[in-house]
Structures are given as structure tokens and as C-alpha cells.
Motif scaffolding. Structure first.
Motif, PDB file in Angstrom:
ATOM      1  N   TYR A  57     -19.566  -1.401   3.843  1.00 53.43           N
ATOM      2  CA  TYR A  57     -19.410  -1.327   2.385  1.00 53.43           C
ATOM      3  C   TYR A  57     -18.294  -0.337   2.084  1.00 53.43           C
ATOM      4  O   TYR A  57     -18.262   0.757   2.653  1.00 53.43           O
ATOM      5  CB  TYR A  57     -20.714  -0.885   1.728  1.00 53.43           C
ATOM      6  N   TRP A  58     -17.394  -0.683   1.160  1.00 53.55           N
ATOM      7  CA  TRP A  58     -16.159   0.061   0.936  1.00 53.55           C
ATOM      8  C   TRP A  58     -16.215   0.892  -0.347  1.00 53.55           C
ATOM      9  O   TRP A  58     -16.675   0.435  -1.379  1.00 53.55           O
ATOM     10  CB  TRP A  58     -15.010  -0.942   0.842  1.00 53.55           C
ATOM     11  N   PHE A  59     -15.724   2.145  -0.254  1.00 55.97           N
ATOM     12  CA  PHE A  59     -15.393   2.933  -1.439  1.00 55.97           C
ATOM     13  C   PHE A  59     -14.290   3.915  -1.050  1.00 55.97           C
ATOM     14  O   PHE A  59     -13.996   4.092   0.140  1.00 55.97           O
ATOM     15  CB  PHE A  59     -16.617   3.650  -2.016  1.00 55.97           C
ATOM     16  N   ARG A  60     -13.660   4.572  -2.030  1.00 56.94           N
ATOM     17  CA  ARG A  60     -12.494   5.409  -1.742  1.00 56.94           C
ATOM     18  C   ARG A  60     -12.443   6.622  -2.647  1.00 56.94           C
ATOM     19  O   ARG A  60     -13.142   6.701  -3.665  1.00 56.94           O
ATOM     20  CB  ARG A  60     -11.206   4.603  -1.925  1.00 56.94           C
ATOM     21  N   LEU A  61     -11.609   7.587  -2.272  1.00 57.77           N
ATOM     22  CA  LEU A  61     -11.309   8.697  -3.164  1.00 57.77           C
ATOM     23  C   LEU A  61     -10.510   8.182  -4.352  1.00 57.77           C
ATOM     24  O   LEU A  61      -9.740   7.230  -4.239  1.00 57.77           O
ATOM     25  CB  LEU A  61     -10.512   9.773  -2.431  1.00 57.77           C
ATOM     26  N   LYS A  62     -10.660   8.838  -5.469  1.00 59.30           N
ATOM     27  CA  LYS A  62     -10.024   8.355  -6.700  1.00 59.30           C
ATOM     28  C   LYS A  62      -8.512   8.506  -6.671  1.00 59.30           C
ATOM     29  O   LYS A  62      -7.774   7.596  -7.081  1.00 59.30           O
ATOM     30  CB  LYS A  62     -10.607   9.093  -7.912  1.00 59.30           C
ATOM     31  N   ASN A  63      -8.020   9.635  -6.180  1.00 58.19           N
ATOM     32  CA  ASN A  63      -6.596   9.931  -6.289  1.00 58.19           C
ATOM     33  C   ASN A  63      -5.869   9.998  -4.953  1.00 58.19           C
ATOM     34  O   ASN A  63      -4.686  10.336  -4.904  1.00 58.19           O
ATOM     35  CB  ASN A  63      -6.394  11.257  -7.033  1.00 58.19           C
ATOM     36  N   LYS A  64      -6.548   9.722  -3.869  1.00 53.76           N
ATOM     37  CA  LYS A  64      -5.931   9.737  -2.548  1.00 53.76           C
ATOM     38  C   LYS A  64      -6.308   8.451  -1.816  1.00 53.76           C
ATOM     39  O   LYS A  64      -7.409   7.917  -2.011  1.00 53.76           O
ATOM     40  CB  LYS A  64      -6.420  10.941  -1.727  1.00 53.76           C
ATOM     41  N   ARG A  65      -5.406   7.980  -0.961  1.00 53.08           N
ATOM     42  CA  ARG A  65      -5.710   6.778  -0.197  1.00 53.08           C
ATOM     43  C   ARG A  65      -6.477   7.136   1.076  1.00 53.08           C
ATOM     44  O   ARG A  65      -6.013   6.991   2.205  1.00 53.08           O
ATOM     45  CB  ARG A  65      -4.442   6.005   0.122  1.00 53.08           C
ATOM     46  N   ILE A  66      -7.666   7.642   0.852  1.00 54.16           N
ATOM     47  CA  ILE A  66      -8.637   7.869   1.918  1.00 54.16           C
ATOM     48  C   ILE A  66      -9.853   7.014   1.577  1.00 54.16           C
ATOM     49  O   ILE A  66     -10.449   7.186   0.511  1.00 54.16           O
ATOM     50  CB  ILE A  66      -9.015   9.352   2.041  1.00 54.16           C
TER      51      ILE A  66
END
Length: 237
Positions: free
Chosen positions: A63-72
């Protein structure tokens, strides 16, 4: 094992119940395994035995999620290793299967400040910069090892081990809905302990029951974003 099976079921049900807004992936891996200490000990005493559990196939759901302001990006994953077998010269057979959890973290170092509809490829700019990522994957593995000798003696060993993996991959955007990501990983699994190994081979000397596992992994991830269809009609523009 029951706990791991229940975790797979819960993960699957959550994925179904959140399909409208979910971003998830299917992973298929080919593993080259090296239980270095066990293999070395057997080779030192006999030259007729194969490497133990030298390869297998692994499948997983994430399942995918990410940091809001960084491509991590983070992709917690439940996975299982399909059963693999080793056959020894004395007629003994051994099998290995496992379930586990990875906390996959992907870092797009060349585009860390980038703003895109990740992980799809409705993106602007050079694809190498936006698609190349490094990964770190700490996790847990629940392993089942079993054996049968020519005299019909049997045994099983279940164990939980820590693991860590590093990798390199690349996103290939097919459309807003699908991203394909080939990757290569190197994993270390710590503390494998298998006392029954001495019942399997014709090794003259006693084999140490403990061995680490080094694993070279070639994989393919299929990433899906059904929210691009469900939230914006037929397709997000």
C-alpha cells in the motif's frame, strides 16, 4: 503462521474496502539465496551436495503513501515466499517457505523536490530523473523449514527473523492507472537457526545450526491507482 495468514487477510480486506482512494501494488520477485555458513560447511566435508534453497519466487502486496513535500514514498508490504525444495544425495529432502512484512521506503534522490502525481507518469521532465529511485526495506520474516529423510523421519522448524534490504529501481509509467517498476535488491536475513540440518547431508563433521542469509532479488512491481478513475470519473485529467 496463523498470525501471518490473518495479517494477509486483514491487509487484503482493507485494500478492497479502500479501493476508491487506494494506491497499491503487486510485487513478483525472483530470489537467489545464499545460506553461506551452511553451504560452506557442507562443501568442506562433501562435494556432492547442492546449495540449500538456492532460489525461490516471492510475491507481495503493498500500500502506497508519501511525504507531502518530498519525493520519499512508503510502501508497507505483506509478502510470501513460494515453497522451494532441496534434495540431498542420501535421499533426504528439505523445504522452505515463509511469510513476512517489509516497510519499503523509496527515495527519488534525483528529483527529491519534484512535484508530480506520483507514482504515475503523467509527469513533466526527463523520465530518468523522475523515475529512478533507491530503496531501503527493513522487515520481519516468519520462516518454515521442514525435512524428510529416506527413513521417513520428519521435522519442522518455525522461526521469526529480522531482515534489511537495499535496492535500486525505475518507474515506467504506462498510464495514469498503471506504473511498472523493475528493481534489484540485496537483502540480509539475520539469525537463521536450524538444528535439523545435520540430519540432511552426508557431511562428516557437525554443521553449525546457525547461518545468515544473503539474498539477491530481481523484482517487478505493478502499481495501481484506481482513485484516478473513481475520483475523477472515467479518468483523471
Amino acid at each position: 503462521m496463523k498470525f501471518i495468514l490473518k495479517s494477509f487477510l486483514v491487509f487484503y480486506l482493507i485494500s478492497i474496502s479502500t479501493t476508491i482512494y487506494s494506491q497499491y501494488g503487486l510485487r513478483i520477485m525472483y530470489n537467489q539465496n545464499d545460506f553461506a555458513d551452511w553451504n560452506k560447511a557442507i562443501r568442506n566435508t562433501t562435494h556432492s551436495e547442492p546449495d540449500i534453497f538456492d532460489s525461490n519466487i516471492q510475491v507481495g502486496l503493498d500500500y502506497w503513501f508519501r511525504l507531502k513535500n518530498k519525493r520519499i514514498e512508503f510502501m508497507p508490504e505483506l509478502f510470501m515466499g513460494l515453497k522451494t525444495k532441496s534434495v540431498f544425495s542420501n535421499g533426504s529432502e528439505a523445504s522452505l517457505s515463509y511469510f513476512g512484512f517489509n516497510f519499503n521506503t523509496q527515495i527519488y534522490a534525483l528529483d527529491l523536490e519534484g512535484d508530480c502525481d506520483c507514482p504515475t507518469f503523467s509527469k513533466q521532465g526527463p523520465t530518468l530523473k523522475k523515475g529512478l529511485f533507491f530503496s531501503v526495506s527493513p522487515g520481519l520474516i516468519y520462516t518454515n523449514r521442514a525435512y524428510t529423510t529416506l527413513a521417513d523421519s520428519t521435522g519442522k522448524t518455525n522461526q521469526i527473523n529480522l531482515k534489511i534490504g537495499v535496492g535500486l529501481g525505475y518507474d515506467l509509467g504506462i498510464n495514469d492507472f498503471l506504473t511498472i517498476s523493475p528493481s534489484v535488491h540485496y537483502n540480509l536475513v539475520f539469525g537463521s537457526d536450524w538444528e535439523d540440518i545435520n540430519k540432511l547431508s552426508n557431511a562428516i563433521e557437525q554443521i553449525d545450526s546457525k547461518s545468515g542469509l544473503a539474498q539477491l532479488q530481481f523484482g517487478l512491481r505493478l502499481g495501481f491507482r484506481p482513485d484516478y478513475i473513481n475520483k475523477y470519473g472515467r479518468r483523471r485529467r
